[in-house]
Write a protein that holds these residues in place. Structure first.
Motif, short mmCIF file in Angstrom:
data_model
loop_
_atom_site.label_atom_id
_atom_site.label_comp_id
_atom_site.label_asym_id
_atom_site.label_seq_id
_atom_site.Cartn_x
_atom_site.Cartn_y
_atom_site.Cartn_z
N UNK A 131 0.81 -1.21 0.00
CA UNK A 131 0.00 0.00 0.00
C UNK A 131 0.84 1.26 0.00
N UNK A 132 2.03 1.20 0.60
CA UNK A 132 2.92 2.36 0.62
C UNK A 132 3.38 2.70 -0.79
N UNK A 133 3.71 1.68 -1.55
CA UNK A 133 4.22 1.90 -2.90
C UNK A 133 3.18 2.60 -3.76
N UNK A 134 1.93 2.13 -3.70
CA UNK A 134 0.90 2.71 -4.55
C UNK A 134 0.36 4.04 -4.00
N UNK A 135 0.22 4.16 -2.68
CA UNK A 135 -0.40 5.35 -2.10
C UNK A 135 0.55 6.54 -2.06
N UNK A 136 1.84 6.26 -1.90
CA UNK A 136 2.81 7.34 -1.70
C UNK A 136 3.93 7.35 -2.72
N UNK A 151 -3.86 0.67 3.11
CA UNK A 151 -4.60 1.81 2.57
C UNK A 151 -6.11 1.74 2.72
N UNK A 152 -6.67 0.52 2.82
CA UNK A 152 -8.13 0.40 2.85
C UNK A 152 -8.54 -0.80 3.69
N UNK A 153 -8.82 -0.61 4.98
CA UNK A 153 -9.21 -1.74 5.83
C UNK A 153 -10.48 -2.44 5.37
N UNK A 154 -11.30 -1.77 4.58
CA UNK A 154 -12.54 -2.36 4.11
C UNK A 154 -12.38 -3.26 2.91
N UNK A 159 -6.44 -8.24 3.97
CA UNK A 159 -6.51 -9.11 5.15
C UNK A 159 -5.16 -9.76 5.43
N UNK A 160 -4.50 -10.23 4.40
CA UNK A 160 -3.20 -10.90 4.57
C UNK A 160 -2.12 -9.91 4.96
N UNK A 161 -2.05 -8.79 4.25
CA UNK A 161 -1.03 -7.78 4.55
C UNK A 161 -1.17 -7.26 5.98
N UNK A 162 -2.40 -7.01 6.41
CA UNK A 162 -2.63 -6.49 7.76
C UNK A 162 -2.19 -7.49 8.81
N UNK A 163 -2.47 -8.77 8.58
CA UNK A 163 -2.09 -9.78 9.56
C UNK A 163 -0.58 -9.94 9.64
N UNK A 164 0.10 -9.81 8.51
CA UNK A 164 1.55 -9.94 8.51
C UNK A 164 2.22 -8.68 9.07
N UNK A 165 1.64 -7.53 8.82
CA UNK A 165 2.14 -6.30 9.45
C UNK A 165 2.02 -6.45 10.98
N UNK A 166 0.88 -6.92 11.43
CA UNK A 166 0.67 -7.18 12.85
C UNK A 166 1.73 -8.15 13.37
N UNK A 167 2.01 -9.19 12.61
CA UNK A 167 3.00 -10.18 13.03
C UNK A 167 4.39 -9.61 13.17
N UNK A 282 -9.44 -5.25 -7.74
CA UNK A 282 -9.36 -4.04 -6.94
C UNK A 282 -8.36 -4.22 -5.80
N UNK A 283 -7.44 -3.27 -5.67
CA UNK A 283 -6.45 -3.31 -4.60
C UNK A 283 -5.14 -3.95 -5.00
N UNK A 284 -5.05 -4.53 -6.17
CA UNK A 284 -3.80 -5.13 -6.61
C UNK A 284 -2.73 -4.05 -6.77
N UNK A 285 -1.52 -4.37 -6.39
CA UNK A 285 -0.42 -3.39 -6.40
C UNK A 285 0.24 -3.37 -7.78
N UNK A 286 0.52 -2.17 -8.27
CA UNK A 286 1.01 -2.04 -9.64
C UNK A 286 2.47 -2.47 -9.80
N UNK A 287 3.30 -2.22 -8.78
CA UNK A 287 4.72 -2.61 -8.88
C UNK A 287 5.19 -3.19 -7.55
#
Length: 324
Positions: A131-136, A151-154, A159-167, A282-287
């Protein structure tokens, strides 16, 4: 003699890691999996039948199940997770559950001063900073010091990225407070035989085998690392003293678009057809591609399997009759 615990050992990276470690008869390898995604296929059965391998069918989301595992191990590779892009969208609650609770329970069990733990290796992912790459517009290739953003909890995609960030946060804070050494590995699109069917290469290989040429996210770019290289990098990070307390990118350095990847797969397989190009979900990262300077500086890792050879080995597995 060293005792290695590999969680998620029936999964993709977990299986190949456990198989690699078990080749040395001096190693004792403990395989843990609840088979929510990992397969009990003939390869896994062959692995767990080896004299120096013991398998535990346990649900790591439950602390009483974790306590069935041996109380002392030297190295713990925590790879158990509910991965796969389709799962992110279709089963986000289960993704979060299976990617967060086991880390707590394993840390509570093996974070004891008397556990003998030499390294807790946590399998993270490049999804944590996608999300950092695409948002910023963060630079790609990307180093380990990138801020981590959801970038979008909804959007169930995250779901996977958030759980791994938490980890990652959990392992850092638990390791510091409980005093056990850890290493966090951010995997970047590891691929190869026996990786299931919910990733870009096996998914496209299945379509090729069915003479369907739909390609999604064709402009997105990724870098890929063959499983043998990923396993060797993982073991080096576990054993190297300089990687303790570090987050290390593990991935390839050749960035290419999904269109280029599809064309390579068709050329290597010899299967011809007209590609049908579709946008990303929707939400797929471009790079996405890693800077691996830290991996190269702190370990003796060097790539051994180039992309073309890795794709050939992967297609040889997925395009055989027994796999389709």
């Amino acid at each position: 003699m060293s005792v290695y615990l590999v969680t998620g050992a029936a999964g993709f990276i977990g299986y190949h890691l456990a198989e690699y470690l078990s080749r040395d008869s001096r190693n004792i390898v403990i395989c843990a999996d609840n088979h929510v995604r990992g397969e009990q296929d003939s390869l896994y059965q062959e692995l767990t039948a080896r004299a120096n391998v013991t398998a535990y069918d346990v649900d790591l989301t439950r602390p009483e199940e974790v306590r069935k595992l041996p109380g002392q191990v030297d190295y713990l590779f925590h790879l158990a997770a509910l991965n796969g892009t389709q799962n992110f969208y279709q089963r986000p609650y289960e993704v979060l559950r299976h990617c967060t609770l086991p880390a707590f329970h394993l840390i509570d069990y093996y974070g004891r001063p008397d556990s003998g733990l030499k390294r807790f290796v946590y399998a993270s992912t490049s999804e944590t900073y996608a999300g950092t790459v695409d948002s910023f517009n963060w630079p790609v290739p990307t180093a380990e010091d990138v801020p981590l953003v959801i970038p979008d909890p909804g959007n169930p995609r995250w779901s996977y990225a958030a759980s791994k960030l938490h980890g990652e946060v959990l392992v850092h804070q638990a390791g510091s407070s409980k005093g056990f050494p850890f290493t966090i590995i951010r995997y970047h699109n590891v691929y190869g035989p026996r990786m299931g069917d919910k990733h870009v290469m096996p998914d496209f290989a299945r379509r090729l085998n069915e003479s369907r040429f739909e390609l999604y996210g064709y402009t997105d770019t990724r870098s890929f690392m063959y499983i043998d290289d990923a396993v060797k990098a993982t073991v080096l990070c576990a054993h190297e003293s300089e990687t303790a307390g570090e987050t290390v990118n593990v991935g390839g350095t050749k960035e290419l678009s999904m269109l280029e990847l599809a064309e390579m797969m068709m050329d290597i397989s010899g299967i011809k057809g007209q590609l049908e190009l579709h946008p990303s979900p929707r939400g797929s990262v471009s790079r996405r591609a890693p800077v691996i300077d830290k991996l190269l500086r702190l370990t003796s890792y060097r790539e051994e399997v180039p992309l073309e050879e890795g794709i050939k080995r992967t297609l040889d597995y997925y395009l055989t009759d027994e796999q389709n």
